[in-house]
Design a protein around this motif. Sequence first.
Motif, PDB file in Angstrom:
ATOM      1  N   THR A 185       2.527  -9.802  99.163  1.00  0.00           N
ATOM      2  CA  THR A 185       1.676 -10.960  98.909  1.00  0.00           C
ATOM      3  C   THR A 185       0.221 -10.679  99.268  1.00  0.00           C
ATOM      4  O   THR A 185      -0.682 -10.923  98.461  1.00  0.00           O
ATOM      5  N   SER A 186      -0.014 -10.140 100.444  1.00  0.00           N
ATOM      6  CA  SER A 186      -1.390  -9.877 100.856  1.00  0.00           C
ATOM      7  C   SER A 186      -1.996  -8.733 100.050  1.00  0.00           C
ATOM      8  O   SER A 186      -3.184  -8.752  99.729  1.00  0.00           O
ATOM      9  N   PHE A 187      -1.194  -7.735  99.697  1.00  0.00           N
ATOM     10  CA  PHE A 187      -1.683  -6.617  98.901  1.00  0.00           C
ATOM     11  C   PHE A 187      -2.128  -7.091  97.523  1.00  0.00           C
ATOM     12  O   PHE A 187      -3.191  -6.709  97.028  1.00  0.00           O
ATOM     13  N   ILE A 188      -1.346  -7.950  96.893  1.00  0.00           N
ATOM     14  CA  ILE A 188      -1.697  -8.475  95.569  1.00  0.00           C
ATOM     15  C   ILE A 188      -2.932  -9.368  95.656  1.00  0.00           C
ATOM     16  O   ILE A 188      -3.785  -9.351  94.763  1.00  0.00           O
ATOM     17  N   ALA A 189      -3.065 -10.134  96.741  1.00  0.00           N
ATOM     18  CA  ALA A 189      -4.246 -10.984  96.920  1.00  0.00           C
ATOM     19  C   ALA A 189      -5.507 -10.134  97.070  1.00  0.00           C
ATOM     20  O   ALA A 189      -6.551 -10.444  96.475  1.00  0.00           O
TER      21      ALA A 189
ATOM     22  N   GLY B 282      -6.349  -8.644  93.670  1.00  0.00           N
ATOM     23  CA  GLY B 282      -6.953  -9.653  92.805  1.00  0.00           C
ATOM     24  C   GLY B 282      -8.396  -9.943  93.183  1.00  0.00           C
ATOM     25  O   GLY B 282      -9.256 -10.089  92.308  1.00  0.00           O
ATOM     26  N   ALA B 283      -8.682 -10.016  94.479  1.00  0.00           N
ATOM     27  CA  ALA B 283     -10.058 -10.263  94.925  1.00  0.00           C
ATOM     28  C   ALA B 283     -10.961  -9.088  94.559  1.00  0.00           C
ATOM     29  O   ALA B 283     -12.107  -9.290  94.138  1.00  0.00           O
ATOM     30  N   ALA B 284     -10.454  -7.874  94.694  1.00  0.00           N
ATOM     31  CA  ALA B 284     -11.246  -6.696  94.324  1.00  0.00           C
ATOM     32  C   ALA B 284     -11.510  -6.683  92.821  1.00  0.00           C
ATOM     33  O   ALA B 284     -12.618  -6.356  92.383  1.00  0.00           O
ATOM     34  N   GLY B 285     -10.510  -7.031  92.032  1.00  0.00           N
ATOM     35  CA  GLY B 285     -10.695  -7.096  90.585  1.00  0.00           C
ATOM     36  C   GLY B 285     -11.716  -8.145  90.193  1.00  0.00           C
ATOM     37  O   GLY B 285     -12.532  -7.926  89.290  1.00  0.00           O
TER      38      GLY B 285
END
Length: 83
Positions: A47-51, A54-57
């Motif tokens: 969950t935190s890795f995907i968040a 997404g923020a970096a993208g």
Amino acid sequence: MVNAAGNVMTKRNIDPSLIPFLKSILNIGLKAALFISVAGMVGIEMTSFIAILGAAGLAVGLALQGTLQNFAGGVMILLFKTI
């Protein structure tokens, strides 16, 4: 899988200069999905890795907004063959 997608794109008369780009994007996306799914099966909390991903993208997208807009416009012209 990527080669099969390339064959489908060739049969649908997609511009030949666009096929390698789309195949590489598909390849990167499939590898990322595989990595995330394997890491989730191993037990890593994703969950935190995907968040963070997404923020970096979002940050990269906003930083390159004008350039990406022109690039996407060129890809759309090649896909829809408006000219």
